[in-house]
Design a protein around this motif. Structure first.
Motif, PDB file in Angstrom:
ATOM      1  N   THR A   1       0.865  -1.182   0.000  1.00  0.00           N
ATOM      2  CA  THR A   1       0.000   0.000   0.000  1.00  0.00           C
ATOM      3  C   THR A   1       0.897   1.227   0.000  1.00  0.00           C
ATOM      4  N   ILE A   2       0.655   2.160  -0.935  1.00  0.00           N
ATOM      5  CA  ILE A   2       1.469   3.376  -0.957  1.00  0.00           C
ATOM      6  C   ILE A   2       0.580   4.602  -0.764  1.00  0.00           C
ATOM      7  N   GLU A   3       1.056   5.523   0.030  1.00  0.00           N
ATOM      8  CA  GLU A   3       0.433   6.843   0.174  1.00  0.00           C
ATOM      9  C   GLU A   3       1.324   7.820  -0.583  1.00  0.00           C
ATOM     10  N   THR A   4       0.728   8.551  -1.533  1.00  0.00           N
ATOM     11  CA  THR A   4       1.531   9.409  -2.410  1.00  0.00           C
ATOM     12  C   THR A   4       1.164  10.879  -2.222  1.00  0.00           C
ATOM     13  N   GLU A   5       2.068  11.742  -2.703  1.00  0.00           N
ATOM     14  CA  GLU A   5       1.849  13.182  -2.435  1.00  0.00           C
ATOM     15  C   GLU A   5       0.690  13.739  -3.252  1.00  0.00           C
ATOM     16  N   LYS A   6       0.353  13.026  -4.343  1.00  0.00           N
ATOM     17  CA  LYS A   6      -0.893  13.388  -5.061  1.00  0.00           C
ATOM     18  C   LYS A   6      -1.547  12.074  -5.490  1.00  0.00           C
ATOM     19  N   GLU A   7      -2.827  12.139  -5.801  1.00  0.00           N
ATOM     20  CA  GLU A   7      -3.542  10.905  -6.121  1.00  0.00           C
ATOM     21  C   GLU A   7      -2.999  10.243  -7.399  1.00  0.00           C
ATOM     22  N   ILE A   8      -2.884   8.936  -7.372  1.00  0.00           N
ATOM     23  CA  ILE A   8      -2.627   8.164  -8.586  1.00  0.00           C
ATOM     24  C   ILE A   8      -3.870   7.294  -8.781  1.00  0.00           C
ATOM     25  N   THR A   9      -4.637   7.549  -9.845  1.00  0.00           N
ATOM     26  CA  THR A   9      -5.827   6.709 -10.074  1.00  0.00           C
ATOM     27  C   THR A   9      -5.373   5.321 -10.509  1.00  0.00           C
ATOM     28  N   VAL A  10      -6.264   4.381 -10.392  1.00  0.00           N
ATOM     29  CA  VAL A  10      -5.947   3.006 -10.823  1.00  0.00           C
ATOM     30  C   VAL A  10      -5.606   2.999 -12.311  1.00  0.00           C
ATOM     31  N   GLU A  11      -6.382   3.760 -13.096  1.00  0.00           N
ATOM     32  CA  GLU A  11      -6.112   3.807 -14.548  1.00  0.00           C
ATOM     33  C   GLU A  11      -4.706   4.362 -14.804  1.00  0.00           C
ATOM     34  N   LYS A  12      -4.363   5.423 -14.096  1.00  0.00           N
ATOM     35  CA  LYS A  12      -3.032   6.046 -14.294  1.00  0.00           C
ATOM     36  C   LYS A  12      -1.952   5.061 -13.870  1.00  0.00           C
ATOM     37  N   ALA A  13      -2.198   4.371 -12.770  1.00  0.00           N
ATOM     38  CA  ALA A  13      -1.196   3.400 -12.283  1.00  0.00           C
ATOM     39  C   ALA A  13      -0.982   2.299 -13.317  1.00  0.00           C
ATOM     40  N   ARG A  14      -2.079   1.827 -13.904  1.00  0.00           N
ATOM     41  CA  ARG A  14      -1.944   0.757 -14.918  1.00  0.00           C
ATOM     42  C   ARG A  14      -1.157   1.274 -16.132  1.00  0.00           C
ATOM     43  N   GLU A  15      -1.447   2.522 -16.519  1.00  0.00           N
ATOM     44  CA  GLU A  15      -0.748   3.113 -17.675  1.00  0.00           C
ATOM     45  C   GLU A  15       0.754   3.212 -17.373  1.00  0.00           C
ATOM     46  N   LEU A  16       1.077   3.680 -16.183  1.00  0.00           N
ATOM     47  CA  LEU A  16       2.496   3.843 -15.803  1.00  0.00           C
ATOM     48  C   LEU A  16       3.191   2.489 -15.730  1.00  0.00           C
ATOM     49  N   LEU A  17       2.510   1.510 -15.152  1.00  0.00           N
ATOM     50  CA  LEU A  17       3.141   0.188 -14.965  1.00  0.00           C
ATOM     51  C   LEU A  17       3.243  -0.586 -16.271  1.00  0.00           C
ATOM     52  N   ASN A  18       2.294  -0.307 -17.190  1.00  0.00           N
ATOM     53  CA  ASN A  18       2.314  -1.000 -18.475  1.00  0.00           C
ATOM     54  C   ASN A  18       3.579  -0.672 -19.261  1.00  0.00           C
ATOM     55  N   ASN A  19       4.166   0.496 -18.979  1.00  0.00           N
ATOM     56  CA  ASN A  19       5.377   0.916 -19.710  1.00  0.00           C
ATOM     57  C   ASN A  19       6.601   0.966 -18.802  1.00  0.00           C
ATOM     58  N   ALA A  20       6.476   0.374 -17.608  1.00  0.00           N
ATOM     59  CA  ALA A  20       7.577   0.521 -16.635  1.00  0.00           C
ATOM     60  C   ALA A  20       8.681  -0.490 -16.908  1.00  0.00           C
ATOM     61  N   GLU A  21       9.922  -0.030 -16.848  1.00  0.00           N
ATOM     62  CA  GLU A  21      11.080  -0.903 -17.070  1.00  0.00           C
ATOM     63  C   GLU A  21      11.155  -1.986 -15.984  1.00  0.00           C
ATOM     64  N   GLY A  22      11.297  -3.215 -16.410  1.00  0.00           N
ATOM     65  CA  GLY A  22      11.486  -4.300 -15.438  1.00  0.00           C
ATOM     66  C   GLY A  22      10.192  -4.829 -14.839  1.00  0.00           C
ATOM     67  N   VAL A  23       9.049  -4.345 -15.396  1.00  0.00           N
ATOM     68  CA  VAL A  23       7.734  -4.698 -14.838  1.00  0.00           C
ATOM     69  C   VAL A  23       6.876  -5.371 -15.899  1.00  0.00           C
ATOM     70  N   LYS A  24       6.076  -6.347 -15.480  1.00  0.00           N
ATOM     71  CA  LYS A  24       5.027  -6.900 -16.354  1.00  0.00           C
ATOM     72  C   LYS A  24       3.698  -6.723 -15.633  1.00  0.00           C
ATOM     73  N   LEU A  25       2.807  -5.950 -16.220  1.00  0.00           N
ATOM     74  CA  LEU A  25       1.486  -5.694 -15.624  1.00  0.00           C
ATOM     75  C   LEU A  25       0.585  -6.882 -15.917  1.00  0.00           C
ATOM     76  N   ILE A  26       0.094  -7.527 -14.875  1.00  0.00           N
ATOM     77  CA  ILE A  26      -0.872  -8.634 -15.048  1.00  0.00           C
ATOM     78  C   ILE A  26      -2.065  -8.290 -14.154  1.00  0.00           C
ATOM     79  N   ASP A  27      -3.067  -7.601 -14.733  1.00  0.00           N
ATOM     80  CA  ASP A  27      -4.141  -7.054 -13.900  1.00  0.00           C
ATOM     81  C   ASP A  27      -5.446  -7.087 -14.671  1.00  0.00           C
ATOM     82  N   ASP A  28      -6.069  -8.265 -14.726  1.00  0.00           N
ATOM     83  CA  ASP A  28      -7.299  -8.431 -15.506  1.00  0.00           C
ATOM     84  C   ASP A  28      -8.232  -9.341 -14.713  1.00  0.00           C
TER      85      ASP A  28
END
Ligand code: 2RA
Length: 336
Positions: A246-273
């Protein structure tokens, strides 16, 4: 250009994996030296069609070595890493001996590669659960600074090396044959059990493993005020660690934004369906280097807070691959 490479602790789970990964990633090796304790020396290893004899590691083992990958325990690293540096090698140390030393960069190549340049001979490989968490969180942290992390880890038996893996196997076999399970690598029986202790406890009840997430996370993210509350559990899984974060961030990260960021993140594979029951699982994240991230959801108990689940191979990205990636940064930046 090719480099003279030494692996210290070449017969352990991480040391063996380091050699595998050096081959898999075609690291430019001129000479290779495999070093281990007197007890483990003498064995023969084949690498890229050539046979190597595992030599006993001494302070004189590092002449003409450009980079030494250390997969040995803290006491061996403290004895031999300085000797390797004196001989002119750059040491990438997987032990925890130097991780919090201010003269030693602590590096996850996807997160803080620039810190490699600050090395004074030794670069520390972070703890496996730290590498897995920060690789998963890196792009989210870049988008909105993480102020607080609550992490529960579910750590594979491979964290205790080959003996940990063998112990799980033997206990399952013994129990199924009606025999007593014998615990050596862990405090108690790990088969069909969970052990809420990895390392010694401090005076306020946190284990060494749990405090690594805070201390190493602050150093790697250059965020001395990062708040971390971590619980580390040993689980009967072979070689991938899993983490609920669980992360608390200085501004909101929506789930959609998080998926977008993680989908292109180096070293990460997004598996969220969830519709198709697709999410990370340790039996799927093992034997490869990406950190699988999923179960992304808003934290319904707090604002500006996001929850996710991730799995990563502890021996590969959690240790060996991260170390070899650091060596690749040294090559890329002409630092060896
Ligand atoms: C463990 N992180 O999982 C520690 C050491 N690899 O046991």
């Amino acid at each position: 250009k090719k480099y003279n490479v030494a692996i210290l602790g070449a017969t352990g789970a991480v040391g063996k994996e380091m050699l595998e990964i050096l081959g898999e990633r075609n690291f430019p090796i001129n000479e290779l030296k495999l070093l281990a304790s007197k007890k483990s020396a003498g064995g023969e290893v084949e690498f890229k069609g050539k046979k190597y004899i595992i030599e006993e590691a001494t302070e004189n083992s590092f002449e003409n070595i450009d980079v030494m990958l250390c997969a040995a325990e803290n006491d061996i690293s403290i004895t031999l890493s300085p000797a390797a540096v004196m001989a002119g090698a750059v040491v990438i140390d997987n032990s925890s001996a130097y991780r919090m030393d201010e003269n030693v960069p602590l590096v996850v190549p996807e997160v803080n590669p620039e810190d490699v340049k600050k090395h004074k001979g030794i670069i520390a490989n972070p703890n496996c659960s730290t590498i897995i968490a920060l690789t998963a969180l890196n792009e989210l942290n870049s988008y909105a600074k993480i102020n607080r992390m609550i992490v529960s880890t579910y750590q594979a038996v491979s964290g205790a090396g080959i003996n940990g893996i063998k112990e799980l196997d033997k206990q399952v076999k013994d129990i199924n044959e009606g025999k007593e399970a014998v615990a050596n690598a862990f405090q108690y029986q790990i088969a069909y059990n969970l052990i809420p202790q990895i390392g010694d406890f401090d005076e306020i009840g946190y284990s060494q493993e749990e405090m690594k997430m805070q201390n190493e996370g602050r150093k790697i993210l250059h965020n001395p005020n990062l708040k971390v509350n971590c619980t580390c559990i040993r689980v009967p899984v072979y070689r991938s660690h899993s983490e609920s974060i669980t992360i608390e961030t200085e501004k909101e990260i929506t789930v959609e934004k998080a998926r977008e960021l993680l989908n292109n993140a180096e070293g990460v594979k997004l598996i969220d369906d969830l519709q198709n029951k697709k999410y990370p699982m340790p039996i799927e994240s093992s034997d490869q280097d990406l950190i699988y991230v999923g179960r992304i959801r808003k934290d319904i108990s707090s604002d500006n807070s996001l929850v996710l689940w991730c799995c990563g191979d502890q021996i590969r990205k959690g240790a060996a691959t991260n170390a070899v990636q650091i060596a690749e940064v040294l090559v890329k930046e002409n630092l060896i």
